[in-house]
Motif scaffolding. Sequence first.
Motif, mmCIF file in Angstrom:
data_model
loop_
_atom_site.group_PDB
_atom_site.id
_atom_site.type_symbol
_atom_site.label_atom_id
_atom_site.label_comp_id
_atom_site.label_asym_id
_atom_site.label_seq_id
_atom_site.Cartn_x
_atom_site.Cartn_y
_atom_site.Cartn_z
ATOM 1 N N LEU A 129 0.819 -1.203 0.000
ATOM 2 C CA LEU A 129 0.000 0.000 0.000
ATOM 3 C C LEU A 129 0.857 1.258 0.000
ATOM 4 O O LEU A 129 0.549 2.239 -0.698
ATOM 5 N N GLY A 130 1.934 1.234 0.763
ATOM 6 C CA GLY A 130 2.828 2.387 0.810
ATOM 7 C C GLY A 130 3.511 2.637 -0.517
ATOM 8 O O GLY A 130 3.673 3.790 -0.943
ATOM 9 N N THR A 131 3.900 1.560 -1.197
ATOM 10 C CA THR A 131 4.546 1.706 -2.506
ATOM 11 C C THR A 131 3.591 2.322 -3.518
ATOM 12 O O THR A 131 3.961 3.247 -4.259
ATOM 13 N N VAL A 132 2.363 1.834 -3.544
ATOM 14 C CA VAL A 132 1.361 2.381 -4.471
ATOM 15 C C VAL A 132 1.090 3.850 -4.165
ATOM 16 O O VAL A 132 1.031 4.701 -5.064
ATOM 17 N N THR A 133 0.946 4.176 -2.876
ATOM 18 C CA THR A 133 0.683 5.565 -2.484
ATOM 19 C C THR A 133 1.839 6.476 -2.845
ATOM 20 O O THR A 133 1.636 7.584 -3.363
ATOM 21 N N ALA A 134 3.062 6.020 -2.569
ATOM 22 C CA ALA A 134 4.237 6.845 -2.871
ATOM 23 C C ALA A 134 4.366 7.095 -4.370
ATOM 24 O O ALA A 134 4.664 8.215 -4.801
ATOM 25 N N LEU A 135 4.140 6.066 -5.180
ATOM 26 C CA LEU A 135 4.219 6.241 -6.633
ATOM 27 C C LEU A 135 3.159 7.230 -7.125
ATOM 28 O O LEU A 135 3.427 8.057 -7.999
ATOM 29 N N PHE A 136 1.964 7.141 -6.550
ATOM 30 C CA PHE A 136 0.899 8.072 -6.930
ATOM 31 C C PHE A 136 1.264 9.501 -6.560
ATOM 32 O O PHE A 136 1.113 10.428 -7.368
ATOM 33 N N LEU A 137 1.769 9.693 -5.335
ATOM 34 C CA LEU A 137 2.123 11.037 -4.883
ATOM 35 C C LEU A 137 3.270 11.617 -5.697
ATOM 36 O O LEU A 137 3.262 12.799 -6.053
ATOM 37 N N VAL A 138 4.269 10.789 -5.993
ATOM 38 C CA VAL A 138 5.407 11.269 -6.785
ATOM 39 C C VAL A 138 4.950 11.683 -8.181
ATOM 40 O O VAL A 138 5.395 12.694 -8.732
#
Length: 203
Positions: free
Chosen positions: A167-176
Amino acid sequence: MSVLPLIFTSGWASGINAYAVVLLFGVFGATGLTDEVPEALQRPDVLIAAGVLFLCEAVADKIPYVDSLWDSVHTVIRPVAGAVVGALLAGQSGSVPELAAGAVGGSTALVSHLVKAGTRMAINTSPEPFSNVIMSTTEDLGVAGIITFAIFHPVGAAVVAGTLLVLGTVTALFLVSRIRAFLRRRAQRRAERRAGQAVGPPV
């Protein structure tokens, strides 16, 4: 029972706050709550150093942009800490080769660190400072909770850590991706303003 779930969870937590992981494992081992913690993590000098560094991180991690600088410095430290803790846990149990345990702990710590650093970069674009404090406090409590959970329920904790990692990886990629789009738009607007200034007012 294999100690691999505990190694994976400690790697995930080390990528977020390695000093908290060392401190918590050391305290749990020294107080006799578990026999999974090696003696090296229970030494008084290790506990004192981890405690002091944890306090430093607790402050730096809540200040906008200082947290990103702190993260950049720890790009090497956190994965190394995850690898060392993993190898020590494997050596204590003898059920997993130390080299393999170090690879699992280090690689998991690296991924979770990159997720944390990327998320913090996104949060730092916010004009108010409270989001940093909230995120940092949530991370500290999350690390404490999942390490405590892992001591008594290592498999369950590993499932939670794996879920949070995805979940953190998906969120970080979205935010970046959102940040990059924002920066491109801002650069385009600046270029348009400069072009307008270069043309000058109509005669």
